[in-house]
Design an enzyme around this catalytic site. Sequence first.
Site, PDB file in Angstrom:
ATOM      1  N   GLY A  59       0.926  -1.197   0.320  1.00 15.67           N
ATOM      2  CA  GLY A  59      -0.070  -0.201  -0.062  1.00 15.67           C
ATOM      3  C   GLY A  59       0.860   1.159   0.179  1.00 15.67           C
ATOM      4  N   GLY A  87      -1.921   6.967   1.399  1.00 17.81           N
ATOM      5  CA  GLY A  87      -1.649   6.961   3.076  1.00 17.81           C
ATOM      6  C   GLY A  87      -0.784   6.868   3.692  1.00 17.81           C
ATOM      7  CE1 TYR A 115     -11.323  -1.017   5.912  1.00 16.50           C
ATOM      8  CE2 TYR A 115     -12.108  -0.758   8.087  1.00 16.50           C
ATOM      9  CZ  TYR A 115     -11.160  -1.062   7.052  1.00 16.50           C
ATOM     10  OH  TYR A 115     -10.169   0.138   7.288  1.00 16.50           O
TER      11      TYR A 115
HETATM   12  N1  LIG Z   1      -7.752   6.012   7.299  1.00 13.17           N
HETATM   13  C1  LIG Z   1      -8.214   5.756   8.216  1.00 13.17           C
HETATM   14  O1  LIG Z   1      -9.130   5.957   8.591  1.00 13.17           O
HETATM   15  C2  LIG Z   1      -7.897   3.719   8.271  1.00 13.17           C
HETATM   16  C3  LIG Z   1      -8.683   3.909   9.433  1.00 13.17           C
HETATM   17  C4  LIG Z   1      -8.462   1.880  10.126  1.00 13.17           C
HETATM   18  C5  LIG Z   1      -6.854   1.441   9.586  1.00 13.17           C
HETATM   19  N2  LIG Z   1      -6.961   1.936   8.072  1.00 13.17           N
HETATM   20  C6  LIG Z   1      -6.542   0.944   7.371  1.00 13.17           C
HETATM   21  O2  LIG Z   1      -4.745   1.268   6.997  1.00 13.17           O
HETATM   22  C7  LIG Z   1      -4.664   0.337   6.168  1.00 13.17           C
HETATM   23  C8  LIG Z   1      -4.154   1.848   4.677  1.00 13.17           C
HETATM   24  O3  LIG Z   1      -5.171   3.016   4.424  1.00 13.17           O
HETATM   25  P1  LIG Z   1      -4.655   4.194   3.805  1.00 13.17           P
HETATM   26  O4  LIG Z   1      -6.051   5.439   4.753  1.00 13.17           O
HETATM   27  O5  LIG Z   1      -3.773   4.715   3.656  1.00 13.17           O
HETATM   28  O6  LIG Z   1      -6.086   4.260   2.671  1.00 13.17           O
HETATM   29  P2  LIG Z   1      -5.029   4.360   0.998  1.00 13.17           P
HETATM   30  O7  LIG Z   1      -6.618   4.104   0.397  1.00 13.17           O
HETATM   31  O8  LIG Z   1      -4.821   6.015   1.702  1.00 13.17           O
HETATM   32  O9  LIG Z   1      -4.281   3.769   0.355  1.00 13.17           O
HETATM   33  C9  LIG Z   1      -4.483   2.033   0.537  1.00 13.17           C
HETATM   34  C10 LIG Z   1      -3.651   1.469  -0.227  1.00 13.17           C
HETATM   35  O10 LIG Z   1      -3.629  -0.084  -0.784  1.00 13.17           O
HETATM   36  C11 LIG Z   1      -3.392   0.083  -1.856  1.00 13.17           C
HETATM   37  N3  LIG Z   1      -4.184  -1.725  -2.364  1.00 13.17           N
HETATM   38  C12 LIG Z   1      -5.698  -1.609  -2.166  1.00 13.17           C
HETATM   39  N4  LIG Z   1      -6.374  -2.621  -2.999  1.00 13.17           N
HETATM   40  C13 LIG Z   1      -5.267  -2.959  -3.563  1.00 13.17           C
HETATM   41  C14 LIG Z   1      -4.881  -4.113  -3.747  1.00 13.17           C
HETATM   42  N5  LIG Z   1      -5.786  -4.832  -4.290  1.00 13.17           N
HETATM   43  N6  LIG Z   1      -3.907  -4.424  -4.694  1.00 13.17           N
HETATM   44  C15 LIG Z   1      -2.683  -3.711  -3.468  1.00 13.17           C
HETATM   45  N7  LIG Z   1      -2.866  -2.936  -3.072  1.00 13.17           N
HETATM   46  C16 LIG Z   1      -3.755  -2.440  -3.083  1.00 13.17           C
HETATM   47  C17 LIG Z   1      -3.754   0.997  -2.636  1.00 13.17           C
HETATM   48  O11 LIG Z   1      -3.923   1.631  -3.512  1.00 13.17           O
HETATM   49  C18 LIG Z   1      -3.421   2.159  -1.512  1.00 13.17           C
HETATM   50  O12 LIG Z   1      -1.503   2.752  -2.184  1.00 13.17           O
HETATM   51  C19 LIG Z   1      -5.397   0.806   4.940  1.00 13.17           C
HETATM   52  O13 LIG Z   1      -5.165  -1.537   5.904  1.00 13.17           O
HETATM   53  C20 LIG Z   1      -6.691   0.810   6.105  1.00 13.17           C
HETATM   54  O14 LIG Z   1      -8.228  -0.177   6.471  1.00 13.17           O
HETATM   55  C21 LIG Z   1      -7.324   3.173   7.955  1.00 13.17           C
END
Ligand SMILES: NC(=O)c1ccc[n+]([C@@H]2O[C@H](COP(=O)([O-])OP(=O)(O)OC[C@H]3O[C@@H](n4cnc5c(N)ncnc54)[C@H](O)[C@@H]3O)[C@@H](O)[C@H]2O)c1
Length: 258
Positions: free
Chosen positions: A11, A15, A153
């Site tokens: 990822g 983010g 989720y």
């Molecule tokens: N942002 C929040 O509020 C939050 C809260 C709790 C948990 N999370 C978790 O943190 C982690 C990062 O999320 P984020 O907030 O940075 O989101 P984001 O959408 O900014 O980043 C997610 C990344 O995962 C990649 N991704 C998605 N599907 C994919 C696939 N099939 N193969 C390869 N890569 C893939 C995307 O391309 C992206 O770069 C996630 O696991 C999310 O569930 C986020």
Amino acid sequence: MTAMPTMVVTGSGSGIGRATANVAARHGWSVIGVDIRDADVDADLSQDAQREAAVTNILARLDGRPLGALVACAGLAAGDASTIMKVNFFGATRLAEMLLPSLLAGPQGRAVVISSNALLHTPLWGNAAIEAALAGQEDEAAEAVKGQADLAYFTSKKALSLWVKREAVKPDWAGAGVLLNAIAPGATATPMIAGLLEDQQGRDFLMRMTPTRTPEVARPEAIAELACWLASTANRSVVGQTIFCDGGAEATLRPSAI
Ligand SMILES: NC(=O)c1ccc[n+]([C@@H]2O[C@H](COP(=O)([O-])OP(=O)(O)OC[C@H]3O[C@@H](n4cnc5c(N)ncnc54)[C@H](O)[C@@H]3O)[C@@H](O)[C@H]2O)c1
């Protein structure tokens, strides 16, 4: 001079993953980023063949050196429910399992997966999906959440934290010096929740789901710094934990559970 240890970050294009790659590079790690496109290693982590190809590519880049750490951030919160389960749970756990031999080859391997405090909202009818995921039954877990993105989720994240708890204490992980943990962020300002942060209704929904008690929603660097600490050799005995990094939301939602 010893070579810089290598960290794989999934990822890495956005983010929390992007922040982790940046913070790790500042801390002296050599980073291999994995994402669905435009990364060092491109892979759709919902597909097992692409996970395997990603690991082959990573091992080729390591060229015989051990992997220092894996930080699995790739995840989805919306869209096709089965894909959410496949990426969030199996994308992280399959990669960790396949990279474990390389982590074991080094002096102090570490692995961190990004869960979510959304796991606290898992309804009882999510148990079938969680049990299938923990049994490694990808098709069954995907089927159990079909058409229900929220359920996918919650259950993918609860299963991920349970997987960490169960795996981390095994001889091949902690017993061999490879420490595995999870972080459960709350609302974190990334593209994943940008739409919700745009209007009052979205912000109210978020604050009900993850009641943040700090003055501001977390920045991705807050999660990244913790991930890098857990991935570092400074962490010598945190094992199998899900650390809530959520501005007090977990403490607010369940003040009596420890
Ligand atoms: N942002 C929040 O509020 C939050 C809260 C709790 C948990 N999370 C978790 O943190 C982690 C990062 O999320 P984020 O907030 O940075 O989101 P984001 O959408 O900014 O980043 C997610 C990344 O995962 C990649 N991704 C998605 N599907 C994919 C696939 N099939 N193969 C390869 N890569 C893939 C995307 O391309 C992206 O770069 C996630 O696991 C999310 O569930 C986020």
